[in-house]
Design an enzyme around this catalytic site. Structure first.
Site, PDB file in Angstrom:
ATOM      1  N   ARG A  90      49.449  39.407  48.858  1.00  0.00           N
ATOM      2  CA  ARG A  90      48.985  39.135  47.211  1.00  0.00           C
ATOM      3  C   ARG A  90      49.252  37.547  46.449  1.00  0.00           C
ATOM      4  O   ARG A  90      48.137  37.910  46.175  1.00  0.00           O
ATOM      5  CB  ARG A  90      50.167  40.174  46.153  1.00  0.00           C
ATOM      6  N   ASN A 144      46.704  50.352  43.601  1.00  0.00           N
ATOM      7  CA  ASN A 144      45.663  49.601  44.063  1.00  0.00           C
ATOM      8  C   ASN A 144      44.869  49.490  44.952  1.00  0.00           C
ATOM      9  O   ASN A 144      45.221  49.239  46.423  1.00  0.00           O
ATOM     10  CB  ASN A 144      45.890  48.277  43.026  1.00  0.00           C
ATOM     11  N   CYS A 164      46.878  55.352  36.883  1.00  0.00           N
ATOM     12  CA  CYS A 164      46.877  53.915  36.578  1.00  0.00           C
ATOM     13  C   CYS A 164      47.584  54.304  34.818  1.00  0.00           C
ATOM     14  O   CYS A 164      47.994  55.041  34.274  1.00  0.00           O
ATOM     15  CB  CYS A 164      45.262  53.423  36.188  1.00  0.00           C
ATOM     16  N   HIS A 194      40.171  49.594  36.040  1.00  0.00           N
ATOM     17  CA  HIS A 194      41.169  48.662  35.936  1.00  0.00           C
ATOM     18  C   HIS A 194      39.306  47.900  34.822  1.00  0.00           C
ATOM     19  O   HIS A 194      39.336  46.671  35.203  1.00  0.00           O
ATOM     20  CB  HIS A 194      41.216  47.547  37.007  1.00  0.00           C
ATOM     21  N   TYR A 244      42.155  44.113  32.146  1.00  0.00           N
ATOM     22  CA  TYR A 244      41.396  43.615  33.026  1.00  0.00           C
ATOM     23  C   TYR A 244      40.080  43.615  32.703  1.00  0.00           C
ATOM     24  O   TYR A 244      39.376  42.862  33.104  1.00  0.00           O
ATOM     25  CB  TYR A 244      41.237  44.525  34.280  1.00  0.00           C
TER      26      TYR A 244
END
Length: 421
Positions: A90, A144, A164, A194, A244
């Site tokens: 990440r 995700n 989500c 998102h 987002y």
């Protein structure tokens, strides 16, 4: 009722466990299995999970294992919350795109594509093993990028629904501002995972009074502050965008900010270290306050609600989920995966009708859907050219030179996770 949580060693898991304990009348779990390849983390999380159940007098059995096949055997539902490559991967997703002047984020843009490429093959392997163990089991995907992963699962014929926590976060926030119970708030929630807008906030159900204009008039400043967007964005269009959308509406501003501070992954890694130390304390028998800063607010409530409805229990009749479009948004293919209000029951999720979508949002939704088509193709078949095309199609990249540079960086940073590289 048996549930299995893949990625059960996550520091998120005590949030989930707390919800299972509090909402046991909605979702009466008799057996819960936490499975994770990281045995050391699993032991810490599993110990706390048992103490939470004991404190709240839940008589369900919690077991832990590193054996996926044993974990999913006989499971009625399997919840996926894994992170291939961990926080280290990440951190890369959030940093190397910045070198090219693009947003570094783990679920969208170039970083989101990297995560999809790492994740889709792993999730499909897990899903096949779930199907062999119990073909009637539901798969609830919280992993995700949820839209792409859910589409991969559905295209492969799995009983899957994506989840989500963005929508339930808005529902809880709006309910608090309105002074009503969350169950009274129904969202007109439209878009992709998102990439969503709240175009209406209705009291009592899908046909209830739309109080979004009142929310914007009375609480617009607070909502804009939470989203880190100018209030003008909401006032001009009469909607509340997902946070987002800031990556799209304020791209250059966000890139400049991200270049001046540590990555979110670095912050989370430090938090996780502290959380795991807490989880190892045999006196701790509730989720710590620090967990709220880790993210995933209301994740457990959303997961319980969805699982209960899919398994024939007492979940809410309407929930925001990720599922096939099937004509809901006429400008998208039927097999696109959208995030929207749906009627949810043992037969799955059926999207509710959606009012015509303003071209301002429909254009971006269509663009990102095209990217997701290409991203899934790259995840399934690999190859530099497919990665390049997906990046070029993404509106957060969109330039030939950027896509070339990002393709090279993505492959270099993810080679160990890409079988074809």
């Amino acid at each position: 009722m048996k549930l299995a949580v893949v990625g059960g060693g996550s520091t998120y898991t005590p949030e989930l466990i707390d919800g299972f304990a509090r909402l046991r009348d909605t979702l009466p779990i008799t057996e819960l299995v936490l499975v994770d390849p990281a045995a050391d983390r699993l032991d810490l999380v599993g110990g706390l999970a048992r103490r939470i159940f004991a404190k709240q007098e839940h008589d369900g059995a919690i077991t832990t294992t590193t054996d996926l096949d044993a974990a999913v055997e006989g499971a009625d539902a399997v919840l996926l919350q894994l992170r291939v490559g961990g926080q280290a991967a990440r951190n890369q997703d959030e940093t190397w795109p910045l070198e090219c002047g693009c947003v570094g984020q783990e679920t969208t843009g170039a970083g989101g594509l990297a995560k999809a490429l790492r994740t889709v093959p792993v999730v499909l392997d897990i899903a096949e093993r779930v199907r062999r163990a119990n073909p009637d089991a539901w798969i609830i995907d919280f992993t995700n990028p949820v839209g792409i992963v859910t589409r991969a699962l559905l295209n492969a014929g799995h009983k899957a629904v994506g989840l989500c926590n963005v929508a339930i976060g808005f529902q809880r926030k709006f309910a608090k501002l309105l002074g009503v119970a969350p169950s009274e708030v129904h969202l007109d929630h439209v878009g992709l995972n998102h990439l969503t807008w709240e175009t209406g906030v209705r009291l009592g159900g899908p046909a209830g009074e739309d109080v979004l204009p009142r929310l914007l008039a009375e609480h617009g400043d607070a909502l804009a502050g939470d989203l880190h967007l100018p209030r003008l964005v909401m006032d001009r269009f009469g909607v509340v965008p997902s946070y987002y959308l800031r990556y799209y509406y304020a791209h250059d501003e966000v890139v400049a900010e991200l270049r001046t501070k540590p990555s979110r992954a670095a912050e989370v890694a430090a938090m996780e270290k502290e959380l795991l130390e807490m989880y190892g304390d045999p006196a701790l028998d509730e989720k710590p306050e620090l967990l709220a800063r880790r993210g995933g607010a209301f994740y457990s409530e959303a997961a319980v609600d969805l699982a209960a409805s899919l398994l024939g229990g007492g979940g809410s009749p309407y929930q925001v989920v990720n599922t096939y479009n099937n004509g809901t948004l006429p400008f998208l293919p039927d097999d696109a995966v959208i995030e929207t209000q749906a009627a949810v029951g043992p037969g799955g999720a059926v999207p509710l009708p959606v009012a015509p979508v303003d071209p301002l949002y429909a254009g971006l939704i269509a663009n990102v859907t095209a990217y997701e088509d290409l991203a899934l193709d790259a995840a399934l078949r690999g190859g530099r050219e497919r990665v390049f095309k997906a990046l070029l199609a993404h509106p957060l990249v969109g330039q030939y030179a950027y896509a070339e540079q990002l393709t090279d960086r993505l492959i270099a940073h993810n080679r160990e996770h890409l079988a074809w590289a």
